[in-house]
Design a protein around this motif. Structure first.
Motif, PDB file in Angstrom:
ATOM      1  N   UNK A 234       0.801  -1.173   0.014  1.00 18.17           N
ATOM      2  CA  UNK A 234      -0.046   0.129  -0.047  1.00 18.17           C
ATOM      3  C   UNK A 234       0.985   1.351  -0.072  1.00 18.17           C
ATOM      4  N   UNK A 235       2.046   1.167   0.579  1.00 18.97           N
ATOM      5  CA  UNK A 235       2.941   2.428   0.816  1.00 18.97           C
ATOM      6  C   UNK A 235       2.878   3.327  -0.488  1.00 18.97           C
ATOM      7  N   UNK A 236       3.185   3.090  -1.674  1.00 23.58           N
ATOM      8  CA  UNK A 236       3.481   4.072  -2.842  1.00 23.58           C
ATOM      9  C   UNK A 236       2.086   4.456  -3.129  1.00 23.58           C
ATOM     10  N   UNK A 237       0.735   3.940  -2.899  1.00 23.31           N
ATOM     11  CA  UNK A 237      -0.548   4.336  -3.564  1.00 23.31           C
ATOM     12  C   UNK A 237      -1.276   4.962  -2.381  1.00 23.31           C
ATOM     13  N   UNK A 290      -3.114  -3.900  11.306  1.00 26.81           N
ATOM     14  CA  UNK A 290      -3.410  -2.661  11.316  1.00 26.81           C
ATOM     15  C   UNK A 290      -3.382  -1.942  10.065  1.00 26.81           C
ATOM     16  N   UNK A 291      -2.825  -2.152   9.022  1.00 28.10           N
ATOM     17  CA  UNK A 291      -2.965  -1.621   7.686  1.00 28.10           C
ATOM     18  C   UNK A 291      -4.234  -1.850   7.048  1.00 28.10           C
ATOM     19  N   UNK A 292      -4.769  -2.976   7.259  1.00 26.16           N
ATOM     20  CA  UNK A 292      -6.181  -3.428   6.694  1.00 26.16           C
ATOM     21  C   UNK A 292      -7.177  -2.700   7.492  1.00 26.16           C
ATOM     22  N   UNK A 293      -7.138  -2.569   8.702  1.00 29.39           N
ATOM     23  CA  UNK A 293      -8.101  -1.532   9.329  1.00 29.39           C
ATOM     24  C   UNK A 293      -8.083  -0.038   9.124  1.00 29.39           C
ATOM     25  N   UNK A 294      -6.887   0.231   8.837  1.00 23.34           N
ATOM     26  CA  UNK A 294      -6.690   1.672   8.357  1.00 23.34           C
ATOM     27  C   UNK A 294      -7.379   1.921   7.062  1.00 23.34           C
ATOM     28  N   UNK A 295      -7.054   1.082   6.138  1.00 16.43           N
ATOM     29  CA  UNK A 295      -7.704   0.964   4.755  1.00 16.43           C
ATOM     30  C   UNK A 295      -9.114   0.994   4.814  1.00 16.43           C
ATOM     31  N   UNK A 296      -9.515  -0.081   5.597  1.00 17.91           N
ATOM     32  CA  UNK A 296     -11.151  -0.233   5.405  1.00 17.91           C
ATOM     33  C   UNK A 296     -11.799   1.043   6.047  1.00 17.91           C
ATOM     34  N   UNK A 297     -11.228   1.509   7.035  1.00 16.11           N
ATOM     35  CA  UNK A 297     -11.817   2.642   7.796  1.00 16.11           C
ATOM     36  C   UNK A 297     -11.979   3.759   6.669  1.00 16.11           C
TER      37      UNK A 297
END
Length: 379
Positions: A234-237, A290-297
Motif C-alpha cells: 500500500x505504501x506507494x499508493x 493494522x494496515x487493513x483496518x486503516x484502509x477499510x476505515x
C-alpha cells in the motif's frame, strides 16, 4: 461474469501483496476479472511485494515489456503465465539441482537472493531492465533496505528510499528488483545490490522531489522482502493523511497467508516452503492487521475510493442472493487461504482453484460494494 463496473475513465491503482506463488495465482484471478471488465486499460499505478512482484514481472515479460490490454491479457498473457507457474519450480533444491547450479556455485549458502535473481533470468527468461518498462502504468517494486529499515523502491525511473536517497537512472535488471522484493528474511536472505557511485539525491519526504545531491553512503545495500516492511504493497499508493497517490480508485489484492504454527526454517526450505522466524511472522501479521483496518476505515468513511480483495473470503460473507453467489465452497476457500507460501510449481488443479477464487472474490466484492465506491469518485 458480473455486471459492468461503472468505473468510467477513473484511473486505477493496483496493490498486489506478497505470499509466494499462492499470491501470484490469486492476483492472476483478480486480473482476469478486471480484464473481462475491460479495466486493465485504466491501471496507472501498480505496487507490488514478493509474490505480487514475481507475477507482475512475469506479466510484463509475457507482454513484451509493456502492460497488456485486457484482451491481450486474456488471450496470451494469462495462459502463458499459467503454463510457467504449473510447469516449473522457481526456487527449490530440485530447481537448483536441475540447472546444475549446486554443482558449480556455493552462493546458495550465502547469496540465495542473488541466486533467485539468476533463476528468474534463466528459468523465467526475464531479461528486461527497469529502463525497458513503460512509462505507464508506473510499477513500484517494493523491498526493505536493511541499512535504513525503510521501504526501498524500484521504478522505471528511480530507486532508493527517502532516507538513503534516490537514484534517477537505475541500471538494474528487473529480475534483481523482483528477487529483492521476494527475498524472504533468513530463508532466502538479503539481495546484495552494487550501487552506482554518482547520481544520488536527497528527496523531500512529502513531495518525493529531489532537493540536493548527496554522497553515496554505501557501495552496496542489502535488500529484503518488501513484506518485511509492509506486505500489502500500500505504501506507494495510499497515505493515511494525504490519501491516494497517482490514482482515483485503489484495488488492493491481499493474498497473505494466516499466522500458522511455528516451523523450522531449514526443514521448511527443504520442503520448498518459505518460513520466517516466529517473531518476524507475528510482527508482520500485526502490521498487516493494522494496515487493513486503516484502509477499510478510509474506504468505509469514503475518504478514498477503494476495494480490498482478500484471499479466503467465502461467498457466504456477502449478502447476495443464493443464485448469484456461485464460486467455491467454504472448504475450498479455506484450502486456498492455507496453501503454503512457496516458489515451487503449482498443480494445475490448485492453480485453477486459487485463480478462480481470486476471480470470484473480485466479482462478488465489486458486485456488492462497487456502486457505492464508484459514486464516491463521481462516476
Amino acid at each position: 461474469m458480473g455486471g459492468k463496473v461503472p468505473l468510467g475513465k477513473t484511473s486505477i491503482g493496483l496493490a498486489l501483496s506478497g505470499g509466494g506463488f499462492r499470491a501470484a495465482v490469486f492476483h492472476l484471478g483478480i486480473l482476469r476479472w478486471l480484464a473481462e471488465e475491460h479495466l486493465l486499460e485504466r491501471v496507472t499505478q501498480v505496487s507490488t511485494v514478493s509474490g505480487g512482484s514475481l507475477v507482475t514481472g512475469a506479466i510484463f515479460s509475457a507482454a513484451g515489456g509493456k502492460w497488456p490490454s485486457s484482451s491481450e491479457f486474456l488471450q496470451t498473457v494469462y495462459p502463458s503465465v499459467r503454463d510457467m507457474l504449473v510447469s516449473r519450480d522457481l526456487f527449490s533444491f530440485r530447481a537448483l539441482g536441475a540447472d546444475g547450479f549446486l554443482r558449480q556455485n556455493f552462493r546458495i549458502f550465502f547469496r540465495r537472493a542473488n541466486v533467485l535473481a539468476w533463476l528468474i533470468r534463466e528459468r523465467w527468461q526475464i531479461g528486461l531492465k527497469l529502463s525497458d518498462l513503460p512509462e505507464s502504468p508506473i510499477w513500484h517494486v517494493n523491498s526493505t533496505c536493511l541499512e535504513t529499515g525503510k521501504n526501498w523502491r524500484f521504478t522505471r525511473d528511480s530507486m532508493g528510499d527517502w532516507q538513503f536517497g534516490r537514484h534517477y537512472s537505475p541500471d538494474v535488471a528487473v529480475a534483481d528488483a523482483m528477487a529483492a522484493s521476494a527475498a524472504v528474511p533468513y530463508v532466502i536472505g538479503a539481495l546484495k545490490l552494487e550501487l552506482p557511485k554518482e547520481g544520488w539525491w536527497q528527496t523531500d519526504p512529502a513531495t518525493k522531489s529531489p532537493l540536493r545531491k548527496t554522497e553515496l553512503r554505501y557501495a552496496s545495500v542489502r535488500l529484503w522482502d518488501g513484506g518485511a516492511y509492509e506486505n500489502m504493497a500500500l505504501e506507494p499508493l495510499y497515505k493515511p493523511i494525504e490519501g491516494l497517490q497517482g490514482c482515483d480508485v485503489l484495488i488492493c489484492s491481499d493474498a497473505s497467508g494466516p499466522l500458522g504454527p511455528p516451523s523450522r526454517i531449514l526443514s521448511s526450505l527443504l520442503k520448498g516452503r518459505l518460513a520466517s522466524p516466529r517473531l518476524f511472522d507475528i510482527a508482520s501479521d500485526q502490521i498487516r492487521a493494522l494496515r487493513s483496518r486503516m484502509l477499510m476505515k478510509a474506504i468505509s468513511q469514503e475518504e478514498i475510493a477503494g476495494f480490498l480483495f482478500r484471499l479466503g473470503t467465502s461467498p457466504r460473507q456477502f449478502k447476495m442472493q443464493a443464485g448469484n453467489v456461485g464460486g467455491l465452497t467454504d472448504e475450498e476457500c479455506a484450502s486456498c487461504l492455507n496453501y503454503p507460501t512457496n516458489l515451487t510449481k503449482v498443480a494445475g488443479s490448485d492453480f485453477d482453484r486459487i485463480a478462480h477464487h481470486g476471480y470470484e472474490v473480485a466479482r462478488m466484492t465489486m458486485g456488492t460494494y462497487g456502486h457505492r465506491n464508484t459514486d464516491a469518485v463521481g462516476c
